[in-house]
Design an enzyme around this catalytic site. Structure first.
Site, PDB file in Angstrom:
ATOM      1  CE  LYS A 170       5.163   4.180  -3.009  1.00 61.38           C
ATOM      2  NZ  LYS A 170       6.435   3.650  -3.505  1.00 61.38           N
ATOM      3  N   GLY A 201       9.532   6.565  -0.938  1.00 60.39           N
ATOM      4  CA  GLY A 201       9.327   5.623   0.163  1.00 60.39           C
ATOM      5  C   GLY A 201       8.727   4.331  -0.339  1.00 60.39           C
ATOM      6  CG  ASP A 202       8.113   1.132   2.522  1.00 64.11           C
ATOM      7  OD1 ASP A 202       7.176   1.901   2.798  1.00 64.11           O
ATOM      8  OD2 ASP A 202       8.716   0.460   3.373  1.00 64.11           O
ATOM      9  N   GLY A 203       5.919   0.938  -0.283  1.00 62.42           N
ATOM     10  CA  GLY A 203       4.474   0.819  -0.417  1.00 62.42           C
ATOM     11  C   GLY A 203       3.775   0.673   0.920  1.00 62.42           C
ATOM     12  CB  VAL A 206       5.348   6.318   1.427  1.00 58.61           C
ATOM     13  CG1 VAL A 206       4.973   7.582   0.666  1.00 58.61           C
ATOM     14  CG2 VAL A 206       6.463   6.624   2.416  1.00 58.61           C
ATOM     15  N   GLY A 207       2.989   4.338   0.536  1.00 59.28           N
ATOM     16  CA  GLY A 207       1.882   3.987  -0.362  1.00 59.28           C
ATOM     17  C   GLY A 207       0.581   3.868   0.423  1.00 59.28           C
ATOM     18  CD  GLU A 245      -4.455   1.769 -15.927  1.00 57.67           C
ATOM     19  OE1 GLU A 245      -4.472   0.697 -16.566  1.00 57.67           O
ATOM     20  OE2 GLU A 245      -5.297   2.665 -16.097  1.00 57.67           O
TER      21      GLU A 245
HETATM   22  P1  NAD Z   1       4.395  -3.369  -7.068  1.00 58.95           P
HETATM   23  O1  NAD Z   1       2.922  -3.530  -6.981  1.00 58.95           O
HETATM   24  O2  NAD Z   1       5.240  -4.200  -6.210  1.00 58.95           O
HETATM   25  O3  NAD Z   1       4.798  -1.858  -6.747  1.00 58.95           O
HETATM   26  C1  NAD Z   1       4.232  -0.774  -7.466  1.00 58.95           C
HETATM   27  C2  NAD Z   1       4.144   0.434  -6.561  1.00 58.95           C
HETATM   28  O4  NAD Z   1       3.208   0.165  -5.538  1.00 58.95           O
HETATM   29  C3  NAD Z   1       5.456   0.780  -5.862  1.00 58.95           C
HETATM   30  O5  NAD Z   1       5.568   2.179  -5.816  1.00 58.95           O
HETATM   31  C4  NAD Z   1       5.257   0.194  -4.474  1.00 58.95           C
HETATM   32  O6  NAD Z   1       6.006   0.852  -3.491  1.00 58.95           O
HETATM   33  C5  NAD Z   1       3.776   0.424  -4.270  1.00 58.95           C
HETATM   34  N1  NAD Z   1       3.117  -0.485  -3.325  1.00 58.95           N
HETATM   35  C6  NAD Z   1       3.382  -1.783  -3.070  1.00 58.95           C
HETATM   36  N2  NAD Z   1       2.538  -2.269  -2.137  1.00 58.95           N
HETATM   37  C7  NAD Z   1       1.710  -1.244  -1.793  1.00 58.95           C
HETATM   38  C8  NAD Z   1       0.639  -1.104  -0.875  1.00 58.95           C
HETATM   39  N3  NAD Z   1       0.223  -2.130  -0.123  1.00 58.95           N
HETATM   40  N4  NAD Z   1       0.015   0.083  -0.771  1.00 58.95           N
HETATM   41  C9  NAD Z   1       0.399   1.121  -1.544  1.00 58.95           C
HETATM   42  N5  NAD Z   1       1.434   1.069  -2.423  1.00 58.95           N
HETATM   43  C10 NAD Z   1       2.066  -0.108  -2.555  1.00 58.95           C
HETATM   44  O7  NAD Z   1       4.730  -3.533  -8.617  1.00 58.95           O
HETATM   45  P2  NAD Z   1       6.149  -3.459  -9.316  1.00 58.95           P
HETATM   46  O8  NAD Z   1       6.875  -4.720  -8.990  1.00 58.95           O
HETATM   47  O9  NAD Z   1       6.785  -2.136  -9.018  1.00 58.95           O
HETATM   48  O10 NAD Z   1       5.724  -3.429 -10.860  1.00 58.95           O
HETATM   49  C11 NAD Z   1       5.482  -4.574 -11.592  1.00 58.95           C
HETATM   50  C12 NAD Z   1       3.996  -4.852 -11.730  1.00 58.95           C
HETATM   51  O11 NAD Z   1       3.355  -3.701 -12.277  1.00 58.95           O
HETATM   52  C13 NAD Z   1       3.690  -5.972 -12.676  1.00 58.95           C
HETATM   53  O12 NAD Z   1       2.661  -6.771 -12.151  1.00 58.95           O
HETATM   54  C14 NAD Z   1       3.209  -5.260 -13.930  1.00 58.95           C
HETATM   55  O13 NAD Z   1       2.377  -6.024 -14.757  1.00 58.95           O
HETATM   56  C15 NAD Z   1       2.499  -4.107 -13.343  1.00 58.95           C
HETATM   57  N6  NAD Z   1       2.398  -2.996 -14.312  1.00 58.95           N
HETATM   58  C16 NAD Z   1       1.171  -2.671 -14.810  1.00 58.95           C
HETATM   59  C17 NAD Z   1       1.060  -1.657 -15.755  1.00 58.95           C
HETATM   60  C18 NAD Z   1      -0.281  -1.253 -16.317  1.00 58.95           C
HETATM   61  O14 NAD Z   1      -0.370  -0.153 -16.849  1.00 58.95           O
HETATM   62  N7  NAD Z   1      -1.299  -2.071 -16.226  1.00 58.95           N
HETATM   63  C19 NAD Z   1       2.188  -0.975 -16.178  1.00 58.95           C
HETATM   64  C20 NAD Z   1       3.422  -1.346 -15.644  1.00 58.95           C
HETATM   65  C21 NAD Z   1       3.506  -2.349 -14.690  1.00 58.95           C
END
Ligand code: NAD
Length: 474
Positions: A170, A201-203, A206-207, A245
């Site tokens: 996803k 889909g969203d988190g 689907v997440g 990550e």
């Molecule tokens: P986010 O956490 O908002 O979303 C990431 C993914 O998680 C999306 O696919 C989203 O739909 C899903 N998601 C959100 N809430 C969820 C839940 N409750 N259950 C399951 N899935 C869920 O992050 P973002 O805004 O897309 O990305 C930015 C963040 O990612 C920053 O904090 C950045 O530092 C981090 N990041 C970390 C790495 C690493 O390798 N450590 C690499 C890139 C980005």
């Protein structure tokens, strides 16, 4: 895009179970440029079932077969390179110079590295009377963010394919199109039906369905610490492995003997990379107290040289941030820096001169930032660099480690004994010395609230393996 309203399940493009869609907004123009289907728990169920069935045969393929598959993936990837870079640039506003250069190279280097690991990896070892087998963990749920699209998908699917796992991906709901291209590439390469499945889909829906699913053996997640915590909690009931990550607030330490012209230019470049949205960016520049004015002057000059503009223009060096939320968030942080007494020396609130549309942030530098300030402590995820003074190297290490995160650190200096000693003091998953070239062998991941587990290289590969001890065998 033809498949934007379908999901890739069991080797076919299929209609979603539900009927909801989401508009995609171009961050550089604020205009809708595409619509995608949004999935449901039912779609995940279907995808997991396909992945589980495929696991029975794919997990038994030979190393040679899987190397052959990865080689075909590389061929199919190369054919789509131009489309990939243009898609990513539109989705996330990544300057085209980055999406057509670094991003593509990064994916290809990871393919080559995965093949190399697979060629030499020992999937069994003898210890005493025991044979230890390293077996694919099973069905892997993959959840990826928007900030480095396709790249983050590749760091998950390549080791999964190489080790014999099957998967359900996803991607971020903000950048789903490059995931669709990935599915098309894998299909063309002949990845067997059910081995790779894609549901958009969203988190929340689907997440969450992935994290909770009883027939998923592992979740590989990249994204915010907030979501990582939620995923770990949701996955706990089924004891699945979770590789998280997450975010960071990394320090960049300049030693007194560094060439400040080059080092500060690199530090600004590192912080502003991906429009200030790289997880391992060195967003806190730490310099010796007696050099802070010099470092600040260079940083201001470099920041003011950045060119904001359409990301598809090769002369653009700073594109927009991802969306309106992200823009407002970054503005709030810049205002907090001003309110809490940091010295604003470049950029500031508002959009760059002459730009009305798009989520563009001014390249911003704060100097004299102190550890209690919000901009020193929290991940901003925008082109905002903080410069702070340290007294001596012990102080620099203490300041760098003064964070709940531990994703990365950067060190620049000529005295390699001091550089090495300092690197060992830093509580971070990666320490980058003297702005090194990208190394696909380096494991990537975080200490503390930056996550657990590792991606990339052999350490990332082994995350997808289970250990079986057959005792009395030897
Ligand atoms: P986010 O956490 O908002 O979303 C990431 C993914 O998680 C999306 O696919 C989203 O739909 C899903 N998601 C959100 N809430 C969820 C839940 N409750 N259950 C399951 N899935 C869920 O992050 P973002 O805004 O897309 O990305 C930015 C963040 O990612 C920053 O904090 C950045 O530092 C981090 N990041 C970390 C790495 C690493 O390798 N450590 C690499 C890139 C980005």
């Amino acid at each position: 895009m033809e498949n934007a309203h379908r999901f890739y399940i069991d080797g076919k493009w299929v209609e979603p179970a539900g009927g909801t869609t989401s508009d995609l907004i171009d961050p550089a123009t604020e205009k809708v440029y595409a619509t995608v289907a949004m999935g449901s728990a039912e779609d995940i169920d279907r995808a997991v079932k396909a992945a589980r069935e495929a696991f029975a045969t794919y997990s038994r393929t030979t190393v040679e077969e899987r190397i052959g598959l990865l080689q075909k993936i590389e061929k199919a990837f190369v054919k789509r390179e131009r489309e990939i870079s243009e898609t990513v640039t539109q989705e996330v506003g990544m300057p085209i110079s980055v999406s057509s250069g670094f991003l593509l190279d990064w994916c290809k280097l990871h393919i080559a590295e995965t093949i190399e690991i697979l060629r030499r990896y020992e999937f069994s070892e003898n210890l005493g009377t025991t044979t230890v087998y390293k077996e694919p963990i099973g069905v892997v749920g993959m959840i990826t963010p928007w900030n480095f699209p396709i790249g983050q998908i590749f760091t998950k699917i390549l080791p999964a394919l190489a080790t014999g796992c099957t998967m359900v991906l996803k991607p971020s709901q903000l950048t789903p199109l490059d995931g669709i291209i990935v599915a098309e590439i894998l299909h063309e390469a002949g990845v067997p039906a059910g081995v790779f499945n894609l549901v958009n889909g969203d988190g929340r829906v689907v997440g969450e369905a992935i994290s909770q699913h009883p027939d998923i053996d592992m979740v590989s997640f990249t994204g915010s610490t907030r979501a990582g915590i939620q995923i770990a909690k949701s996955a706990a009931d089924t004891i699945k492995r979770v590789v998280n990550e997450l975010g960071g607030k990394s320090a960049n330490i300049l030693l007194d003997d560094a060439d400040f012209e080059t080092a500060v230019e690199n530090a600004v470049g590192n912080c502003f990379f991906l429009n200030g949205q790289a997880c391992d960016a060195g967003t806190r520049l730490l310099v010796p107290r007696n050099r802070i004015e010099e470092a600040t002057n260079i940083a201001v000059r470099v920041a003011n040289g950045y060119v904001s503009g359409p990301p598809s223009d090769p002369s653009t060096t700073l594109g927009p941030v991802m969306n309106e939320n992200q823009f407002k968030n970054v503005q709030k942080y810049i205002q907090s820096g001003i309110d809490e007494g940091a010295h604003l020396v470049a950029g500031g609130v508002g959009k760059p001169d002459g730009i009305d549309a798009g989520y563009f942030v001014k390249p911003t530098i704060f100097s004299d930032v102190t550890p209690e300030m919000t901009i020193y402590r929290e991940e901003i995820f925008g082109p905002v660099l903080s410069i702070s003074a340290y007294e001596d190297l012990a102080d620099a290490a203490r300041m760098a480690n003064d964070t709940v995160y531990g994703l990365a650190a950067h060190v620049t200096g000529k005295d390699m004994d001091k550089v090495r000693q300092l690197s060992r003091e830093l509580r971070a998953g990666s320490v980058y010395v003297n702005s090194p070239d990208f190394d696909p062998k380096a494991p990537f991941g975080g200490y503390r609230q930056s996550g657990n587990g590792r991606e990339c290289g052999e350490h990332g590969f082994t995350e997808f393996l289970e250990i079986k001890a057959v005792v009395g065998h030897g």
